[in-house]
Design a protein around this motif. Structure first.
Motif, PDB file in Angstrom:
ATOM      1  N   GLN A  95      -6.979   8.026  -3.254  1.00 22.66           N
ATOM      2  CA  GLN A  95      -6.284   6.892  -3.865  1.00 22.66           C
ATOM      3  C   GLN A  95      -6.268   5.691  -2.915  1.00 22.66           C
ATOM      4  O   GLN A  95      -6.431   4.541  -3.357  1.00 22.66           O
ATOM      5  CB  GLN A  95      -4.852   7.289  -4.227  1.00 22.66           C
ATOM      6  CG  GLN A  95      -4.758   8.290  -5.375  1.00 22.66           C
ATOM      7  CD  GLN A  95      -3.328   8.730  -5.625  1.00 22.66           C
ATOM      8  OE1 GLN A  95      -2.410   8.373  -4.886  1.00 22.66           O
ATOM      9  NE2 GLN A  95      -3.130   9.516  -6.682  1.00 22.66           N
ATOM     10  N   LEU A  96      -6.090   5.942  -1.637  1.00 21.38           N
ATOM     11  CA  LEU A  96      -6.087   4.856  -0.656  1.00 21.38           C
ATOM     12  C   LEU A  96      -7.465   4.203  -0.583  1.00 21.38           C
ATOM     13  O   LEU A  96      -7.577   2.959  -0.538  1.00 21.38           O
ATOM     14  CB  LEU A  96      -5.676   5.394   0.714  1.00 21.38           C
ATOM     15  CG  LEU A  96      -5.623   4.371   1.857  1.00 21.38           C
ATOM     16  CD1 LEU A  96      -4.590   3.280   1.559  1.00 21.38           C
ATOM     17  CD2 LEU A  96      -5.304   5.065   3.184  1.00 21.38           C
ATOM     18  N   GLU A  97      -8.491   5.005  -0.571  1.00 22.00           N
ATOM     19  CA  GLU A  97      -9.856   4.465  -0.529  1.00 22.00           C
ATOM     20  C   GLU A  97     -10.146   3.632  -1.770  1.00 22.00           C
ATOM     21  O   GLU A  97     -10.781   2.564  -1.686  1.00 22.00           O
ATOM     22  CB  GLU A  97     -10.862   5.608  -0.408  1.00 22.00           C
ATOM     23  CG  GLU A  97     -10.850   6.294   0.961  1.00 22.00           C
ATOM     24  CD  GLU A  97     -11.769   7.496   1.026  1.00 22.00           C
ATOM     25  OE1 GLU A  97     -12.301   7.788   2.110  1.00 22.00           O
ATOM     26  OE2 GLU A  97     -11.938   8.166  -0.032  1.00 22.00           O
ATOM     27  N   GLU A  98      -9.652   4.068  -2.920  1.00 22.13           N
ATOM     28  CA  GLU A  98      -9.852   3.298  -4.149  1.00 22.13           C
ATOM     29  C   GLU A  98      -9.110   1.967  -4.075  1.00 22.13           C
ATOM     30  O   GLU A  98      -9.630   0.932  -4.528  1.00 22.13           O
ATOM     31  CB  GLU A  98      -9.377   4.112  -5.348  1.00 22.13           C
ATOM     32  CG  GLU A  98     -10.253   5.332  -5.652  1.00 22.13           C
ATOM     33  CD  GLU A  98      -9.672   6.195  -6.753  1.00 22.13           C
ATOM     34  OE1 GLU A  98      -8.552   5.875  -7.237  1.00 22.13           O
ATOM     35  OE2 GLU A  98     -10.313   7.203  -7.132  1.00 22.13           O
ATOM     36  N   ARG A  99      -7.891   1.970  -3.517  1.00 20.80           N
ATOM     37  CA  ARG A  99      -7.136   0.725  -3.387  1.00 20.80           C
ATOM     38  C   ARG A  99      -7.820  -0.247  -2.442  1.00 20.80           C
ATOM     39  O   ARG A  99      -7.858  -1.460  -2.669  1.00 20.80           O
ATOM     40  CB  ARG A  99      -5.714   1.023  -2.858  1.00 20.80           C
ATOM     41  CG  ARG A  99      -4.795   1.695  -3.865  1.00 20.80           C
ATOM     42  CD  ARG A  99      -4.297   0.713  -4.927  1.00 20.80           C
ATOM     43  NE  ARG A  99      -3.592  -0.401  -4.353  1.00 20.80           N
ATOM     44  CZ  ARG A  99      -2.296  -0.422  -4.060  1.00 20.80           C
ATOM     45  NH1 ARG A  99      -1.574   0.679  -4.276  1.00 20.80           N
ATOM     46  NH2 ARG A  99      -1.722  -1.493  -3.567  1.00 20.80           N
ATOM     47  N   LEU A 100      -8.361   0.288  -1.339  1.00 25.81           N
ATOM     48  CA  LEU A 100      -8.987  -0.572  -0.331  1.00 25.81           C
ATOM     49  C   LEU A 100     -10.430  -0.920  -0.682  1.00 25.81           C
ATOM     50  O   LEU A 100     -10.984  -1.899  -0.164  1.00 25.81           O
ATOM     51  CB  LEU A 100      -8.943   0.125   1.034  1.00 25.81           C
ATOM     52  CG  LEU A 100      -7.552   0.379   1.629  1.00 25.81           C
ATOM     53  CD1 LEU A 100      -7.660   1.189   2.903  1.00 25.81           C
ATOM     54  CD2 LEU A 100      -6.837  -0.944   1.904  1.00 25.81           C
ATOM     55  N   GLY A 101     -11.062  -0.107  -1.522  1.00 22.45           N
ATOM     56  CA  GLY A 101     -12.446  -0.358  -1.897  1.00 22.45           C
ATOM     57  C   GLY A 101     -13.443   0.003  -0.826  1.00 22.45           C
ATOM     58  O   GLY A 101     -14.574  -0.513  -0.817  1.00 22.45           O
ATOM     59  N   VAL A 102     -13.056   0.888   0.117  1.00 27.11           N
ATOM     60  CA  VAL A 102     -13.964   1.322   1.181  1.00 27.11           C
ATOM     61  C   VAL A 102     -13.783   2.817   1.385  1.00 27.11           C
ATOM     62  O   VAL A 102     -12.760   3.406   1.028  1.00 27.11           O
ATOM     63  CB  VAL A 102     -13.694   0.595   2.526  1.00 27.11           C
ATOM     64  CG1 VAL A 102     -14.017  -0.885   2.408  1.00 27.11           C
ATOM     65  CG2 VAL A 102     -12.253   0.801   2.979  1.00 27.11           C
ATOM     66  N   SER A 103     -14.766   3.431   1.992  1.00 23.62           N
ATOM     67  CA  SER A 103     -14.673   4.841   2.359  1.00 23.62           C
ATOM     68  C   SER A 103     -14.114   4.940   3.773  1.00 23.62           C
ATOM     69  O   SER A 103     -14.561   4.231   4.677  1.00 23.62           O
ATOM     70  CB  SER A 103     -16.057   5.493   2.293  1.00 23.62           C
ATOM     71  OG  SER A 103     -15.993   6.837   2.705  1.00 23.62           O
ATOM     72  N   LEU A 143       0.849  -1.194   0.000  1.00 25.64           N
ATOM     73  CA  LEU A 143       0.000   0.000   0.000  1.00 25.64           C
ATOM     74  C   LEU A 143       0.889   1.250   0.000  1.00 25.64           C
ATOM     75  O   LEU A 143       1.994   1.231   0.559  1.00 25.64           O
ATOM     76  CB  LEU A 143      -0.901   0.014   1.234  1.00 25.64           C
ATOM     77  CG  LEU A 143      -2.010  -1.040   1.245  1.00 25.64           C
ATOM     78  CD1 LEU A 143      -2.712  -1.041   2.596  1.00 25.64           C
ATOM     79  CD2 LEU A 143      -3.009  -0.785   0.126  1.00 25.64           C
ATOM     80  N   PRO A 144       0.427   2.343  -0.602  1.00 23.79           N
ATOM     81  CA  PRO A 144       1.244   3.558  -0.681  1.00 23.79           C
ATOM     82  C   PRO A 144       1.453   4.176   0.699  1.00 23.79           C
ATOM     83  O   PRO A 144       0.488   4.551   1.376  1.00 23.79           O
ATOM     84  CB  PRO A 144       0.434   4.472  -1.599  1.00 23.79           C
ATOM     85  CG  PRO A 144      -0.974   3.971  -1.507  1.00 23.79           C
ATOM     86  CD  PRO A 144      -0.868   2.491  -1.293  1.00 23.79           C
ATOM     87  N   LEU A 145       2.711   4.297   1.099  1.00 23.88           N
ATOM     88  CA  LEU A 145       3.036   4.795   2.436  1.00 23.88           C
ATOM     89  C   LEU A 145       2.573   6.240   2.630  1.00 23.88           C
ATOM     90  O   LEU A 145       2.054   6.593   3.691  1.00 23.88           O
ATOM     91  CB  LEU A 145       4.544   4.696   2.671  1.00 23.88           C
ATOM     92  CG  LEU A 145       5.048   5.063   4.075  1.00 23.88           C
ATOM     93  CD1 LEU A 145       4.464   4.113   5.106  1.00 23.88           C
ATOM     94  CD2 LEU A 145       6.570   5.038   4.119  1.00 23.88           C
TER      95      LEU A 145
END
Length: 299
Positions: free
Chosen positions: A42-50, A5-7
């Motif tokens: 971008q993190l939310e898109e990677r994880l698929g959650v809000s 995941l992006p730090l």
């Protein structure tokens, strides 16, 4: 979801959740609020959650964000702790030495290469200043002081007891009357220390009845300045023998009269008692004593 995941995005989310504001997180990380918002998106898109809900009052965590934040906060805290430990270890191996410019340039600095060769892991930082060190407020490990060795609350270790010698430029002496007795020095301009005391004491020590003429002449608050004035033929300077050694060896100065006189003061290595228990401080003290030679007569 990928394993990596992006730090930066994780850090942006953690700070925003901790501070409750995109703007505050941006100030903390030194970026713009837009950059923080983009990283979290971008993190939310990677994880698929809000992870956050944005409002006029700031941001609040969603259920998923509330579950993610504590673990990330602990993780970044461990990273910061590890970096702090590393920095502390580096600081522990750095020695800060304070002394006057004349002693630093003529005695200490020319010898430092030897210490660095023996202890390559210890970094030495020299502060050359005439200001007296406040060990309670300043990050100084050792001060090399010229005095009587009485420093309340501190440990002082004797190093050198220099003698005072009268020096002048060869050209000045060649153009003036001969000097065969201390009294003859008064036929030349006398370059004075800041207290205008050394010449009077030196003359008295050699049996000369002193009057006001012994305190006349330009005065300087640093021996380096005294030496430069003597090199340029402005008069005779009474200086510590170890400070004049380089100029005497290269011939820019000569001893006007071979009548050395022990100075009233000596050089001491001064430090806090607790600092002397540190290995790198003790290593430098031992090295100083070795460089200075036998000083048992000072004790």
């Amino acid at each position: 979801m990928g394993a990596v995941l992006p730090l930066l995005a994780l850090r942006a989310f953690t700070e925003t959740a901790r501070l409750g504001s995109l703007k505050a997180a941006a100030q903390q990380l030194g970026v713009t609020p837009g950059a923080i918002s983009q990283q979290i998106r971008q993190l939310e898109e990677r994880l698929g959650v809000s992870l956050l809900v944005r409002s006029r009052q700031g941001v609040r965590l969603t259920e998923a964000g509330a579950r993610l934040h504590p673990g990330l906060s602990r993780g970044f805290g461990q990273i910061e702790g590890a970096l702090a430990d590393l920095q502390a270890m580096k600081v522990e191996q750095t020695l800060t030495i304070s002394t006057v410019p004349s002693f630093a340039s003529t005695w200490l600095v020319p010898r430092l290469a030897d210490f660095s060769a023996r202890y390559p892991d210890i970094e030495v930082r020299v502060e050359a200043t005439g200001k007296l060190v406040d060990f309670q407020r300043e990050r100084v490990d050792i001060a090399l002081r010229h005095g009587l060795g009485h420093y309340p609350g501190l440990e002082s270790i004797p190093l050198l007891a220099p003698v005072l010698v009268p020096v002048a430029s060869p050209a000045l002496l060649a153009s003036g009357p001969p000097i065969s007795h201390p009294l003859d020095c008064l036929h030349y301009p006398l370059l004075q220390d800041s207290d205008r005391a050394d010449w009077a004491l030196w003359l008295q020590a050699h049996g000369v009845d002193v009057d006001s003429s012994a305190r006349r002449g330009p005065s300087f608050d640093e021996e380096l300045l005294l030496l430069r004035a003597a090199v340029t033929g402005q008069g005779i300077a009474l200086v510590q023998d170890n400070h004049a050694r380089e100029d005497l060896e290269n011939g820019t100065l000569v001893i006007a009269l071979d009548r050395p006189w022990p100075a009233r003061f000596a050089y001491y290595a001064v430090s806090r008692p607790q600092a002397l228990r540190q290995a790198h401080v003790q290593a430098f003290i031992n090295w100083l004593k070795e460089q200075a030679g036998d000083v048992s007569a000072l004790r």
